[in-house]
Design a protein around this motif. Structure first.
Motif, mmCIF file in Angstrom:
data_model
loop_
_atom_site.group_PDB
_atom_site.id
_atom_site.type_symbol
_atom_site.label_atom_id
_atom_site.label_comp_id
_atom_site.label_asym_id
_atom_site.label_seq_id
_atom_site.Cartn_x
_atom_site.Cartn_y
_atom_site.Cartn_z
ATOM 1 N N GLY A 35 -19.863 0.381 -3.524
ATOM 2 C CA GLY A 35 -19.740 0.555 -2.202
ATOM 3 C C GLY A 35 -19.276 -0.669 -1.336
ATOM 4 O O GLY A 35 -19.426 -0.872 -0.258
ATOM 5 N N ALA A 36 -18.653 -1.559 -2.019
ATOM 6 C CA ALA A 36 -17.974 -2.913 -1.430
ATOM 7 C C ALA A 36 -16.636 -2.667 -1.074
ATOM 8 O O ALA A 36 -15.893 -2.000 -1.760
ATOM 9 N N ASP A 37 -16.259 -3.509 -0.056
ATOM 10 C CA ASP A 37 -14.769 -3.512 0.233
ATOM 11 C C ASP A 37 -13.811 -4.639 -0.511
ATOM 12 O O ASP A 37 -14.762 -5.506 -0.718
ATOM 13 N N LEU A 38 -12.758 -4.426 -0.689
ATOM 14 C CA LEU A 38 -12.105 -5.300 -1.590
ATOM 15 C C LEU A 38 -10.799 -5.849 -0.838
ATOM 16 O O LEU A 38 -10.110 -5.227 -0.203
ATOM 17 N N HIS A 39 -10.831 -7.141 -0.929
ATOM 18 C CA HIS A 39 -9.524 -7.879 -0.330
ATOM 19 C C HIS A 39 -9.128 -8.751 -1.405
ATOM 20 O O HIS A 39 -9.703 -9.183 -2.383
ATOM 21 N N VAL A 40 -7.745 -8.753 -1.489
ATOM 22 C CA VAL A 40 -7.218 -9.634 -2.725
ATOM 23 C C VAL A 40 -6.241 -10.677 -1.852
ATOM 24 O O VAL A 40 -5.426 -10.395 -1.056
ATOM 25 N N HIS A 82 0.939 -1.202 0.125
ATOM 26 C CA HIS A 82 0.131 -0.313 -0.067
ATOM 27 C C HIS A 82 0.799 1.313 0.081
ATOM 28 O O HIS A 82 0.941 2.245 1.046
ATOM 29 N N PRO A 83 1.572 1.453 -0.817
ATOM 30 C CA PRO A 83 2.549 2.776 -1.256
ATOM 31 C C PRO A 83 2.021 3.995 -1.072
ATOM 32 O O PRO A 83 2.517 4.920 -0.516
ATOM 33 N N GLU A 135 -4.080 -22.087 -11.655
ATOM 34 C CA GLU A 135 -3.576 -21.893 -12.957
ATOM 35 C C GLU A 135 -2.748 -20.473 -12.858
ATOM 36 O O GLU A 135 -1.872 -20.321 -13.767
ATOM 37 N N GLY A 136 -2.713 -20.139 -11.619
ATOM 38 C CA GLY A 136 -1.779 -18.783 -11.434
ATOM 39 C C GLY A 136 -2.366 -17.633 -12.270
ATOM 40 O O GLY A 136 -1.376 -16.679 -12.524
ATOM 41 N N LEU A 137 -3.787 -17.637 -12.189
ATOM 42 C CA LEU A 137 -4.245 -16.592 -12.904
ATOM 43 C C LEU A 137 -4.436 -15.174 -11.975
ATOM 44 O O LEU A 137 -4.511 -15.416 -10.699
ATOM 45 N N ILE A 138 -4.466 -14.230 -12.589
ATOM 46 C CA ILE A 138 -4.633 -12.854 -11.666
ATOM 47 C C ILE A 138 -6.113 -12.190 -12.166
ATOM 48 O O ILE A 138 -6.138 -11.839 -13.326
ATOM 49 N N ASP A 139 -7.043 -12.006 -11.184
ATOM 50 C CA ASP A 139 -7.922 -11.227 -11.679
ATOM 51 C C ASP A 139 -7.868 -9.791 -11.821
ATOM 52 O O ASP A 139 -6.873 -9.095 -11.638
ATOM 53 N N PRO A 140 -8.737 -9.238 -12.759
ATOM 54 C CA PRO A 140 -8.330 -7.893 -13.356
ATOM 55 C C PRO A 140 -8.690 -6.783 -12.063
ATOM 56 O O PRO A 140 -9.779 -6.158 -11.908
ATOM 57 N N LEU A 141 -7.616 -6.476 -11.431
ATOM 58 C CA LEU A 141 -7.729 -6.003 -10.069
ATOM 59 C C LEU A 141 -8.083 -4.458 -10.297
ATOM 60 O O LEU A 141 -8.987 -3.696 -9.572
ATOM 61 N N PRO A 142 -7.581 -3.811 -11.187
ATOM 62 C CA PRO A 142 -8.074 -2.327 -11.363
ATOM 63 C C PRO A 142 -9.747 -2.016 -11.748
ATOM 64 O O PRO A 142 -10.338 -1.360 -11.066
ATOM 65 N N GLU A 143 -10.184 -2.988 -12.711
ATOM 66 C CA GLU A 143 -11.671 -2.984 -12.977
ATOM 67 C C GLU A 143 -12.248 -3.547 -11.763
ATOM 68 O O GLU A 143 -13.245 -2.878 -11.379
ATOM 69 N N LEU A 144 -11.912 -4.554 -10.925
ATOM 70 C CA LEU A 144 -12.719 -5.051 -9.795
ATOM 71 C C LEU A 144 -12.737 -3.761 -8.731
ATOM 72 O O LEU A 144 -13.512 -3.899 -7.999
ATOM 73 N N LEU A 197 1.836 -6.726 -13.367
ATOM 74 C CA LEU A 197 0.707 -7.583 -13.161
ATOM 75 C C LEU A 197 -0.139 -7.337 -12.028
ATOM 76 O O LEU A 197 -1.326 -7.923 -11.777
ATOM 77 N N LEU A 198 0.466 -6.486 -11.052
ATOM 78 C CA LEU A 198 -0.319 -6.403 -9.666
ATOM 79 C C LEU A 198 -0.934 -5.037 -9.699
ATOM 80 O O LEU A 198 -1.264 -4.667 -8.616
ATOM 81 N N ASP A 199 -1.076 -4.240 -10.760
ATOM 82 C CA ASP A 199 -1.514 -2.895 -10.860
ATOM 83 C C ASP A 199 -2.896 -3.253 -10.159
ATOM 84 O O ASP A 199 -3.742 -4.177 -10.434
ATOM 85 N N GLY A 200 -3.258 -2.361 -9.418
ATOM 86 C CA GLY A 200 -4.674 -2.241 -8.562
ATOM 87 C C GLY A 200 -4.553 -2.917 -7.157
ATOM 88 O O GLY A 200 -5.407 -2.607 -6.646
ATOM 89 N N LEU A 201 -3.385 -3.495 -6.978
ATOM 90 C CA LEU A 201 -3.379 -4.321 -5.702
ATOM 91 C C LEU A 201 -3.588 -3.283 -4.399
ATOM 92 O O LEU A 201 -4.071 -3.477 -3.676
ATOM 93 N N HIS A 202 -2.875 -2.195 -4.780
ATOM 94 C CA HIS A 202 -2.976 -1.296 -3.628
ATOM 95 C C HIS A 202 -4.258 -0.580 -3.244
ATOM 96 O O HIS A 202 -4.410 -0.144 -2.080
ATOM 97 N N ARG A 203 -5.160 -0.864 -4.172
ATOM 98 C CA ARG A 203 -6.686 -0.385 -3.827
ATOM 99 C C ARG A 203 -7.383 -1.273 -2.918
ATOM 100 O O ARG A 203 -8.454 -0.907 -2.532
ATOM 101 N N ALA A 204 -6.713 -2.352 -2.842
ATOM 102 C CA ALA A 204 -7.495 -3.204 -1.671
ATOM 103 C C ALA A 204 -7.465 -2.946 -0.500
ATOM 104 O O ALA A 204 -6.412 -2.162 0.130
ATOM 105 N N ARG A 205 -8.513 -3.134 0.542
ATOM 106 C CA ARG A 205 -8.495 -2.700 1.916
ATOM 107 C C ARG A 205 -7.420 -3.685 2.613
ATOM 108 O O ARG A 205 -6.765 -3.308 3.581
ATOM 109 N N THR A 206 -7.222 -5.001 2.206
ATOM 110 C CA THR A 206 -6.513 -5.937 2.845
ATOM 111 C C THR A 206 -6.064 -6.833 1.868
ATOM 112 O O THR A 206 -6.651 -7.021 0.851
ATOM 113 N N VAL A 207 -4.769 -7.209 1.990
ATOM 114 C CA VAL A 207 -4.262 -8.139 1.151
ATOM 115 C C VAL A 207 -3.337 -9.236 1.692
ATOM 116 O O VAL A 207 -2.864 -8.979 2.533
#
Length: 458
Positions: A250-255, A140-141, A233-242, A272-282
């Motif tokens: 109005g939902a909280d996001l955990h990754v 969370h930079p 499969e080691g896939l990454i959900d589309p974090l920025p869009e989610l 590949l982790l763009d958008g990760l910082h927007r999660a409330r918890t990781v």
């Protein structure tokens, strides 16, 4: 006259007591690996169990002495291990630990700090505070007050994330993708929350439009759990869009980035982790793409005040007057009471390798996955599921049915030749190679291909 008690590992004499014992352990590790000769012992469960049973009494009337016990049992363990340091042991997110991290773990065991009160772990608690702050800032930079807790791994971290959401929001509904880790269902059950709502993932990742539809049908507080590195499969959900969808609804996001989180160390792949910082918890696991001995998990939070819900008082550990006098309160740093200083091995690794060294290890493993995918694509007898997103490669013998695929895997296990996992995708069973060994070579991968092809055509 009674015999003197066995020596202890700590204190000034501890190092001298440990030194000859470590020689015995290291010799047994070497001879056990030599006896095994491959990624795991041949013969399957019955053969391994028989060798263990042949050792004799677990609790003899008269002990055999430290060197015999260490030599016999460590040799047996090493000879019967599924050794992730072998390049053909590639079934799971089961990492070969770095030698320096294992050495640090020995020091933690010898000193045995217990991370539930400052007077049991003065330096360890200070070190943990520094390391968790630094890693929280990596996740969370842009956050003003991030923090992180040391956990036993993804299962505990995900459960903590749901607990914090429940304490923050009340009876929260959890929304997960069909690709999510099984720990979310168990966590909801343990916490008395409703069964998670599942978003279908026909392409392996959560579709933001499908998530929007699910959220539109729900009322009350919601926690969405996305994944950065699925188990199969080691896939990454589309974090920025989610993250956008969660913000709009109005939902909280955990990754759950237990697998993919350490990509943050790689300048090549961290995008590949763009958008990760927007999660409330990781969730992040460093016993996966961090090469730590288990356990080395982490739960990072954007706002440290979320952790106040974990506050707990036991007068003999964190009495109010001690806390007021300046002794750090450690009970709010975990749901566990007694816990190891698992942070030491991580601190040593971060200091020894730095961002560049860790990033190079991440890059090497992702490169090996691409190499294996290349080999599969060039093999006329094998089918590749898809190009790998991280270090997981799914493949199968061409034209084989699921029973044949399962038999190939079990044959290689029984013969001690290779350790491959299994995953289901597109309603078919696939062999799964999870490449976490930065020392693996293209030649090792070619040998793996040869073994699979040979087993498929018996």
């Amino acid at each position: 006259m009674r015999a003197a008690p066995p020596p202890l590992a700590g204190g000034t004499p501890g190092a001298d007591a440990l030194r000859p014992l470590l020689d015995t352990v290291l010799d047994a590790l070497r001879t056990g690996a030599e006896e095994r000769g491959g990624p795991l012992p041949p013969g399957g469960p019955q053969a391994v169990a028989a060798r263990a049973a042949a050792l004799g009494a677990v609790l003899p009337e008269t002990g055999t002495g430290p060197h015999e016990a260490l030599s016999t049992l460590v040799h047996t363990l090493a000879a019967g291990a599924a050794d992730p340091a072998h390049p053909l042991c590639a079934a799971h997110l089961h990492t070969p630990p770095l030698a320096l991290a294992a050495a640090a773990d020995l020091a933690a065991s010898a000193l045995n700090p217990s991370m539930d009160s400052w007077d049991q772990a003065p330096a360890a608690s200070a070190l943990e505070a520094l390391v968790t702050a630094a890693l929280a800032a990596e996740v969370h930079p842009d956050a003003a007050n991030p923090d992180a807790l040391v956990t036993t791994g993804g299962t505990e971290s995900n459960q903590l994330a749901l607990l914090l959401a429940r304490e923050r929001l009340g009876p929260v509904r959890t929304v997960v993708g069909a690709n999510a880790h099984h720990s979310f269902r168990r966590a909801a059950w343990l916490l008395g929350l409703p069964e998670p709502v599942v978003v279908p993932t026909p392409r392996g990742t959560i579709d933001p439009a499908a998530l929007h539809e699910v959220l539109a049908a729900l009322t009350g507080p919601v926690l969405v759990a996305a994944t950065a590195g699925t188990t199969d499969e080691g896939l990454i959900d589309p974090l920025p869009e989610l993250a956008d969808t969660c913000a709009a609804r109005g939902a909280d996001l955990h990754v759950d980035a237990a697998y993919g989180g350490p990509l943050l160390f790689s300048r090549t792949h961290r995008h590949l982790l763009d958008g990760l910082h927007r999660a409330r918890t990781v969730t992040v696991d460093l016993h996966k793409l961090g090469w730590q001995p288990a356990a080395a998990g982490l739960l990072a939070v954007r706002d440290a005040t979320d952790l106040t819900a974990l506050g707990h008082t036991a007068d003999y550990l964190n009495a109010d007057d001690d806390t007021d006098a300046g002794l750090p309160d450690l009970l709010g740093r975990s749901l566990r009471t007694t816990r190891r200083p698992d942070v030491l091995k991580t601190a040593v690794t971060l200091r020894a390798l730095g961002r560049t060294g860790l990033g190079a290890l991440v890059d090497a493993c992702l490169d090996r996955a691409q190499d294996l995918a290349d080999l599969v694509e060039k093999s006329p007898g094998l089918d590749l599921r898809a190009r790998p997103a991280l270090t997981t490669v799914l493949f199968r013998p061409s034209g084989a049915d699921d029973e044949t695929v399962a038999t190939v895997r079990r044959t290689l296990l029984a013969e001690g030749r290779a350790v491959l996992g299994r995953a289901r995708a597109d309603d078919r069973l696939w062999l799964k190679a999870t490449l976490l060994n930065p020392h693996a070579t293209p030649g090792d991968l070619a040998h793996l291909i040869t073994l699979v092809e040979g087993s498929a055509h018996r």
